[in-house]
Scaffold this motif. Sequence first.
Motif, PDB file in Angstrom:
ATOM      1  N   ILE A 244      10.635   8.258  -0.653  1.00  0.00           N
ATOM      2  CA  ILE A 244      11.041   7.132   0.211  1.00  0.00           C
ATOM      3  C   ILE A 244      11.104   7.625   1.657  1.00  0.00           C
ATOM      4  O   ILE A 244      10.652   6.947   2.589  1.00  0.00           O
ATOM      5  N   ASN A 247       7.669   7.617   3.011  1.00  0.00           N
ATOM      6  CA  ASN A 247       7.192   6.265   3.352  1.00  0.00           C
ATOM      7  C   ASN A 247       7.740   5.817   4.708  1.00  0.00           C
ATOM      8  O   ASN A 247       7.029   5.219   5.508  1.00  0.00           O
ATOM      9  N   VAL A 248       9.032   6.101   4.961  1.00  0.00           N
ATOM     10  CA  VAL A 248       9.620   5.693   6.246  1.00  0.00           C
ATOM     11  C   VAL A 248       8.921   6.449   7.377  1.00  0.00           C
ATOM     12  O   VAL A 248       8.556   5.861   8.407  1.00  0.00           O
ATOM     13  N   GLU A 251       5.451   5.053   8.057  1.00  0.00           N
ATOM     14  CA  GLU A 251       5.497   3.767   8.760  1.00  0.00           C
ATOM     15  C   GLU A 251       5.796   3.989  10.251  1.00  0.00           C
ATOM     16  O   GLU A 251       5.151   3.396  11.125  1.00  0.00           O
ATOM     17  N   TYR A 272       9.621  -1.501   6.177  1.00  0.00           N
ATOM     18  CA  TYR A 272      10.124  -0.533   5.195  1.00  0.00           C
ATOM     19  C   TYR A 272      11.443   0.090   5.675  1.00  0.00           C
ATOM     20  O   TYR A 272      12.383   0.245   4.901  1.00  0.00           O
ATOM     21  N   ALA A 275      14.051  -2.329   5.059  1.00  0.00           N
ATOM     22  CA  ALA A 275      14.406  -2.398   3.633  1.00  0.00           C
ATOM     23  C   ALA A 275      15.319  -1.230   3.248  1.00  0.00           C
ATOM     24  O   ALA A 275      16.226  -1.382   2.414  1.00  0.00           O
ATOM     25  N   VAL A 276      15.106  -0.069   3.864  1.00  0.00           N
ATOM     26  CA  VAL A 276      15.959   1.095   3.572  1.00  0.00           C
ATOM     27  C   VAL A 276      17.394   0.801   4.026  1.00  0.00           C
ATOM     28  O   VAL A 276      18.367   1.084   3.313  1.00  0.00           O
ATOM     29  N   GLU A 279      18.918  -1.732   1.577  1.00  0.00           N
ATOM     30  CA  GLU A 279      19.253  -1.134   0.279  1.00  0.00           C
ATOM     31  C   GLU A 279      20.492  -0.229   0.407  1.00  0.00           C
ATOM     32  O   GLU A 279      21.332  -0.170  -0.492  1.00  0.00           O
ATOM     33  N   LYS A 333      16.190   1.559  -4.411  1.00  0.00           N
ATOM     34  CA  LYS A 333      14.797   1.101  -4.371  1.00  0.00           C
ATOM     35  C   LYS A 333      14.598   0.097  -3.228  1.00  0.00           C
ATOM     36  O   LYS A 333      14.716  -1.116  -3.430  1.00  0.00           O
ATOM     37  N   PRO A 334      14.299   0.583  -2.010  1.00  0.00           N
ATOM     38  CA  PRO A 334      14.160  -0.337  -0.874  1.00  0.00           C
ATOM     39  C   PRO A 334      13.110  -1.406  -1.118  1.00  0.00           C
ATOM     40  O   PRO A 334      13.206  -2.514  -0.580  1.00  0.00           O
ATOM     41  N   GLU A 335      12.099  -1.093  -1.957  1.00  0.00           N
ATOM     42  CA  GLU A 335      11.002  -2.034  -2.213  1.00  0.00           C
ATOM     43  C   GLU A 335      11.518  -3.397  -2.655  1.00  0.00           C
ATOM     44  O   GLU A 335      10.882  -4.415  -2.412  1.00  0.00           O
ATOM     45  N   LEU A 338      11.387  -5.888   0.003  1.00  0.00           N
ATOM     46  CA  LEU A 338      10.153  -6.175   0.740  1.00  0.00           C
ATOM     47  C   LEU A 338       9.606  -7.559   0.407  1.00  0.00           C
ATOM     48  O   LEU A 338       9.107  -8.269   1.268  1.00  0.00           O
TER      49      LEU A 338
END
Length: 426
Positions: A244, A247-248, A251, A272, A275-276, A279, A333-335, A338
Amino acid sequence: MEMFQNHDLAFASRKTNEATGAHFYDKGSMALAQYGPYWRMLRRICTTELFTNNRINGTESLRSNGIDKLTRWLWEEAQKKGSVEVARFIALCTVNIIGNVTLTKDNIVDPELEEGTEFLASFGLATELSGKPNVADFFPFLRWFDPQNVLKNAKLAIAPPINFVSCFVKERLLERQKGQINARKDFLDVMLDFKGNQKNGETDAIMSERNISIVILELFMASTDTTTSTIEWAITELLRHPNIMKNVQMELDQVVGPNKNVKENDIGELPYLQAVVKETLRLHPPVPLLIPRKAVEDTEYMGYSIPKGTQIFVNIWAIGRDPDSWEEPLSFKPERFLSSGIDYKGQHFQYLPFGAGRRSCIGIMLAQRMLYLALGSLIHSFEWAFEDGVTPETIDMKEKFGTSLRKADPLNVVLKLKAENQDRKI
Ligand code: HEM
C-alpha cells in the motif's frame, strides 16, 4: 441513522462535568456548549465566516509553509538521532498552523523551545482530566469536597493555556486601539468584530473577550491530537503494508513528480492517498465515542424511553468495524473507498469519524486539507522504515484512550531522503 436522522435535535446538547467547569471553560467552549443561543451563535460565525471555502483557500500558503517546516524538523532530527518520534513534531506543526490561521502568529511553538511543549502538555492534561471518572460527578453533594482533586487539577491544567491564548487576544486589542489593522483578517479579527457589533442585552449569547480566548484555545485542542493521531496511525499502517505504501508513492510520483512539493491543488488527483486517510479514520477514529451528547428532552428512541439529561455515547469505533457494514472489517484496505463513494461528511452512517448532524465537526474542511497535505508531503519526501528491531509483524498496535484514541506506544521511524528527491531542498 435513526439517531442522526430522527433524533438529532433531541440529542443535540453536551454533557459537561466538574472538570470541564474549571475556570468556567465549559461556559465559553463551543464543543461543550449546551444546545442554545450561545452555541448557535458560535456555529453560525464558524460556518459563515471562519470555515468557508474562501477563507480556507486563502490560508493555503500557511499550511504548506508549516508542513515544509515539519519536513525539515524531521530530517534534522533523523540526522541527529537516527530515529524520530514523528507524532511529537506533527503536533507542534499543527499548533503552528492553527496559530497562523487563527491569530496570524508564526512559530507559536518550536521543538527547541520548552514553552510549546508545555502548552501542548497542559491542554492534553486538561482534556484527560475531563474524561477521568470522578465520584463528584455522580454524587453532587461531594462537589464541595472534590475528593479526587479532579477539579483542583483541572483548574491548574487549564489556566496556563487559557492565559497563553488570552495574551494574544489582549495584544490584538491593543493594536486595534492604536489603529493598527491586521492586513489579513484572521479568526481572531472576525470574532473581535463580532464582539464589537454585538448589542448588550440583545441576546443571552455573549461573545466576551474571555470566551474568545476559550474558543481559540479550543480550536488548538480540537485539531492537534486528532490530526496527529490520524497521521501517526496512517504512517504505521503504511509501514505494516509495504504494498500500500508503494501504491501511495507511485501515485505521488506520477501526479506531483520528483523534486516537487505536494500542493493542495494536487489532492483532487490523489484518490489513493485520500483512500488511505479514509481507511485510517475508519480503523483508528481519533474521537471514538464522539463528544458525549445529552438528551435535551424526554425522548422515545427505538422503543426505549430516554430521560432528559441522559448522556449519549456514539461508538463510531465499533460502527466502523461492524461486519454487517464492512467486508473484512479488521483489514487495512484503502481500495474499499475507491469505488464505494462512502465519505465522512455524516451521510454514510456506517462511517462517522467526524460525527453527523448539528454537532458534527466544524473543522472538517480544514482537517481534511491538513491531513492530505501532511501525509502526502511526508510520504513524498522520505523513504520510511520502522526503527531497528521492529517489523510489520511485531509493531505494537495497542491503543490508548485519552484526549483522543492515540497509539499507546509512539511510533519511532528511520528516515532516508528518497533517491529521486536528493536535489530537493528540505
Ligand atoms: C482528524 C481531524 C478531526 C477529527 C477526526 C475530528 C472529529 C470530531 C468529532 C467526532 C467531533 C464530535 C462530533 C459529534 O459529536 O457528533 C468533533 C467536533 C468538533 N471539532 Fe473536530 N475533528 C478533527 C479536526 C478538527 C479541527 C481541525 C477543528 C478546528 C480547527 C475541529 C473543531 C471541532 C469543533 C469546534 C467541534 C465541536 C462542534 C460542536 O459541538 O458543534 N475539529 N470533531
